[in-house]
Design a protein around this motif. Structure first.
Motif, short mmCIF file in Angstrom:
data_model
loop_
_atom_site.label_atom_id
_atom_site.label_comp_id
_atom_site.label_asym_id
_atom_site.label_seq_id
_atom_site.Cartn_x
_atom_site.Cartn_y
_atom_site.Cartn_z
N ARG A 63 0.53 8.20 -3.80
CA ARG A 63 1.69 7.69 -4.53
C ARG A 63 1.42 6.33 -5.17
O ARG A 63 2.33 5.60 -5.52
N GLY A 64 0.15 6.00 -5.36
CA GLY A 64 -0.21 4.72 -5.95
C GLY A 64 0.37 4.52 -7.35
O GLY A 64 0.84 3.45 -7.68
N ARG A 70 0.86 -1.18 0.00
CA ARG A 70 0.00 0.00 0.00
C ARG A 70 0.89 1.23 0.00
O ARG A 70 1.73 1.40 0.88
N ALA A 71 0.70 2.06 -0.99
CA ALA A 71 1.54 3.24 -1.14
C ALA A 71 1.17 4.31 -0.12
O ALA A 71 0.06 4.32 0.42
N VAL A 72 2.10 5.19 0.11
CA VAL A 72 1.80 6.40 0.86
C VAL A 72 0.70 7.12 0.08
O VAL A 72 0.68 7.07 -1.16
N GLU A 86 1.30 -11.28 -13.09
CA GLU A 86 0.23 -10.30 -13.29
C GLU A 86 0.33 -9.24 -12.21
O GLU A 86 0.69 -9.51 -11.07
N THR A 87 -0.01 -8.01 -12.60
CA THR A 87 0.03 -6.88 -11.69
C THR A 87 -1.36 -6.25 -11.64
O THR A 87 -2.00 -6.06 -12.67
N PHE A 88 -1.81 -5.92 -10.43
CA PHE A 88 -3.14 -5.36 -10.21
C PHE A 88 -3.02 -4.10 -9.35
O PHE A 88 -2.06 -3.94 -8.60
N ARG A 89 -4.02 -3.25 -9.43
CA ARG A 89 -4.12 -2.11 -8.53
C ARG A 89 -5.52 -2.07 -7.94
O ARG A 89 -6.46 -2.65 -8.50
#
Length: 83
Positions: A15-16, A10-12, A36-39
């Motif tokens: 800053r995602g 989890r970004a600051v 695989e990359t997810f947000r």
């Protein structure tokens, strides 16, 4: 056997996009079967890699990002495929 490694950070706040770019730029010392990359909301990033390996195999994982990029330690999980 197929092993899946999950890496979640989890970004600051705000800053995602930076964390997502950082995760996508990371190279592993090996080639997984799949990656695989997810947000998600709250500036979270998830990376899943699949490997043809034993559950307890020594596999490359994404590192911990710089402390100015994440708001808490990275969470990591390992799973094995079942029929």
């Amino acid at each position: 056997m197929t092993v899946a490694l999950m890496w979640e950070a989890r970004a600051v706040a705000g800053r995602g996009a930076d964390l997502l770019a950082w995760a996508r730029a990371q190279h592993l010392a090996g080639t997984p079967l799949r990656r695989e990359t997810f947000r998600a909301p709250q500036d979270r990033v998830l990376v899943i890699t699949w490997w043809d390996a034993a559950y307890d195999a020594d596999l490359p994982e994404l590192p911990e990002p710089d402390g100015t990029l994440v708001g808490r330690p990275v969470h990591r999980w390992r799973f094995e495929a079942v029929d």
